[in-house]
Design a protein around this motif. Sequence first.
Motif, PDB file in Angstrom:
ATOM      1  N   MET A   1       0.823  -1.192   0.000  1.00  0.00           N
ATOM      2  CA  MET A   1       0.000   0.000   0.000  1.00  0.00           C
ATOM      3  C   MET A   1       0.873   1.265   0.000  1.00  0.00           C
ATOM      4  O   MET A   1       0.483   2.268  -0.570  1.00  0.00           O
ATOM      5  N   PHE A   2       2.037   1.173   0.642  1.00  0.00           N
ATOM      6  CA  PHE A   2       2.983   2.281   0.729  1.00  0.00           C
ATOM      7  C   PHE A   2       3.375   2.761  -0.674  1.00  0.00           C
ATOM      8  O   PHE A   2       3.306   3.945  -0.991  1.00  0.00           O
ATOM      9  N   THR A   3       3.765   1.825  -1.524  1.00  0.00           N
ATOM     10  CA  THR A   3       4.193   2.157  -2.884  1.00  0.00           C
ATOM     11  C   THR A   3       3.019   2.608  -3.734  1.00  0.00           C
ATOM     12  O   THR A   3       3.150   3.555  -4.523  1.00  0.00           O
ATOM     13  N   ILE A   4       1.887   1.968  -3.574  1.00  0.00           N
ATOM     14  CA  ILE A   4       0.701   2.333  -4.358  1.00  0.00           C
ATOM     15  C   ILE A   4       0.280   3.764  -4.061  1.00  0.00           C
ATOM     16  O   ILE A   4      -0.019   4.537  -4.983  1.00  0.00           O
ATOM     17  N   VAL A   5       0.256   4.132  -2.790  1.00  0.00           N
ATOM     18  CA  VAL A   5      -0.094   5.503  -2.397  1.00  0.00           C
ATOM     19  C   VAL A   5       0.864   6.494  -3.041  1.00  0.00           C
ATOM     20  O   VAL A   5       0.446   7.511  -3.601  1.00  0.00           O
ATOM     21  N   PHE A   6       2.170   6.186  -2.974  1.00  0.00           N
ATOM     22  CA  PHE A   6       3.145   7.102  -3.549  1.00  0.00           C
ATOM     23  C   PHE A   6       2.910   7.290  -5.047  1.00  0.00           C
ATOM     24  O   PHE A   6       2.903   8.421  -5.545  1.00  0.00           O
ATOM     25  N   TYR A   7       2.717   6.216  -5.782  1.00  0.00           N
ATOM     26  CA  TYR A   7       2.584   6.325  -7.234  1.00  0.00           C
ATOM     27  C   TYR A   7       1.267   6.977  -7.662  1.00  0.00           C
ATOM     28  O   TYR A   7       1.243   7.726  -8.629  1.00  0.00           O
ATOM     29  N   ILE A   8       0.208   6.723  -6.954  1.00  0.00           N
ATOM     30  CA  ILE A   8      -1.076   7.363  -7.302  1.00  0.00           C
ATOM     31  C   ILE A   8      -0.991   8.873  -7.087  1.00  0.00           C
ATOM     32  O   ILE A   8      -1.341   9.663  -7.970  1.00  0.00           O
ATOM     33  N   PHE A   9      -0.529   9.276  -5.920  1.00  0.00           N
ATOM     34  CA  PHE A   9      -0.419  10.711  -5.636  1.00  0.00           C
ATOM     35  C   PHE A   9       0.614  11.382  -6.546  1.00  0.00           C
ATOM     36  O   PHE A   9       0.401  12.495  -7.013  1.00  0.00           O
ATOM     37  N   SER A  10       1.714  10.711  -6.792  1.00  0.00           N
ATOM     38  CA  SER A  10       2.759  11.305  -7.631  1.00  0.00           C
ATOM     39  C   SER A  10       2.309  11.488  -9.068  1.00  0.00           C
ATOM     40  O   SER A  10       2.643  12.490  -9.707  1.00  0.00           O
ATOM     41  N   SER A  11       1.550  10.547  -9.593  1.00  0.00           N
ATOM     42  CA  SER A  11       1.064  10.712 -10.967  1.00  0.00           C
ATOM     43  C   SER A  11       0.101  11.895 -11.055  1.00  0.00           C
ATOM     44  O   SER A  11       0.126  12.658 -12.028  1.00  0.00           O
ATOM     45  N   PHE A  12      -0.718  12.066 -10.031  1.00  0.00           N
ATOM     46  CA  PHE A  12      -1.626  13.216 -10.008  1.00  0.00           C
ATOM     47  C   PHE A  12      -0.846  14.527  -9.893  1.00  0.00           C
ATOM     48  O   PHE A  12      -1.148  15.509 -10.585  1.00  0.00           O
ATOM     49  N   LEU A  13       0.188  14.562  -9.039  1.00  0.00           N
ATOM     50  CA  LEU A  13       1.008  15.764  -8.898  1.00  0.00           C
ATOM     51  C   LEU A  13       1.775  16.084 -10.180  1.00  0.00           C
ATOM     52  O   LEU A  13       1.906  17.251 -10.557  1.00  0.00           O
ATOM     53  N   ALA A  14       2.281  15.063 -10.856  1.00  0.00           N
ATOM     54  CA  ALA A  14       2.997  15.275 -12.117  1.00  0.00           C
ATOM     55  C   ALA A  14       2.061  15.863 -13.164  1.00  0.00           C
ATOM     56  O   ALA A  14       2.434  16.778 -13.911  1.00  0.00           O
ATOM     57  N   PHE A  15       0.833  15.365 -13.218  1.00  0.00           N
ATOM     58  CA  PHE A  15      -0.151  15.893 -14.160  1.00  0.00           C
ATOM     59  C   PHE A  15      -0.464  17.358 -13.863  1.00  0.00           C
ATOM     60  O   PHE A  15      -0.475  18.197 -14.769  1.00  0.00           O
ATOM     61  N   LEU A  16      -0.703  17.671 -12.592  1.00  0.00           N
ATOM     62  CA  LEU A  16      -1.001  19.057 -12.215  1.00  0.00           C
ATOM     63  C   LEU A  16       0.168  19.988 -12.506  1.00  0.00           C
ATOM     64  O   LEU A  16      -0.028  21.122 -12.953  1.00  0.00           O
ATOM     65  N   ASP A  17       1.387  19.522 -12.265  1.00  0.00           N
ATOM     66  CA  ASP A  17       2.553  20.352 -12.524  1.00  0.00           C
ATOM     67  C   ASP A  17       2.725  20.601 -14.022  1.00  0.00           C
ATOM     68  O   ASP A  17       3.126  21.687 -14.425  1.00  0.00           O
ATOM     69  N   CYS A  18       2.406  19.608 -14.832  1.00  0.00           N
ATOM     70  CA  CYS A  18       2.480  19.799 -16.294  1.00  0.00           C
ATOM     71  C   CYS A  18       1.448  20.808 -16.780  1.00  0.00           C
ATOM     72  O   CYS A  18       1.744  21.650 -17.624  1.00  0.00           O
ATOM     73  N   LYS A  19       0.251  20.710 -16.262  1.00  0.00           N
ATOM     74  CA  LYS A  19      -0.840  21.562 -16.747  1.00  0.00           C
ATOM     75  C   LYS A  19      -0.834  22.969 -16.162  1.00  0.00           C
ATOM     76  O   LYS A  19      -1.101  23.938 -16.858  1.00  0.00           O
ATOM     77  N   LYS A  20      -0.545  23.077 -14.847  1.00  0.00           N
ATOM     78  CA  LYS A  20      -0.699  24.367 -14.181  1.00  0.00           C
ATOM     79  C   LYS A  20       0.563  24.881 -13.495  1.00  0.00           C
ATOM     80  O   LYS A  20       0.521  25.929 -12.859  1.00  0.00           O
ATOM     81  N   PHE A  21       1.677  24.133 -13.582  1.00  0.00           N
ATOM     82  CA  PHE A  21       2.896  24.474 -12.839  1.00  0.00           C
ATOM     83  C   PHE A  21       2.565  24.705 -11.360  1.00  0.00           C
ATOM     84  O   PHE A  21       2.985  25.685 -10.758  1.00  0.00           O
TER      85      PHE A  21
END
Length: 145
Positions: free
Chosen positions: A1-21
Amino acid sequence: MFTIVFYIFSSFLAFLDCKKFLIPNNILLTMSVMLITFGLLESKIYISSIILSLLVLLFFVVILLLNRTQILGGGDIKYMMVIALYLGVKPFAVFLVVTGLVQTFALLYKQILMKRRVAPMAPAMFISVAIVDMMIYFNIYPSLF
């Protein structure tokens, strides 16, 4: 669950950073709390990871105080602290090298091909963590030390 949480949140953060910095604090805080909770339950967080995370903060505070024209945003620093919490000490050293290379290529792509001055850093850090995790999984990274 530790790794899954990291990857789910990180993919969302990467998307937001790409779109809105933008890397929202509330998402980073939620991610940190969940990582600490699951990390303690799964015995994947050590005191050295927490100290490393605080050292990352201290390092960037000093850098930002010395050079006030720094482009690196506060969200990127906080995300790097969470990555330090996730990876631990030795993999974080490899992560720094890999993220430097990935970010360099991302900046070159953005500047040369897209004619933009900046590139989002969270996607590069996310890709770098995935590369380091694969290196650990395939037992490649210990040969680097």
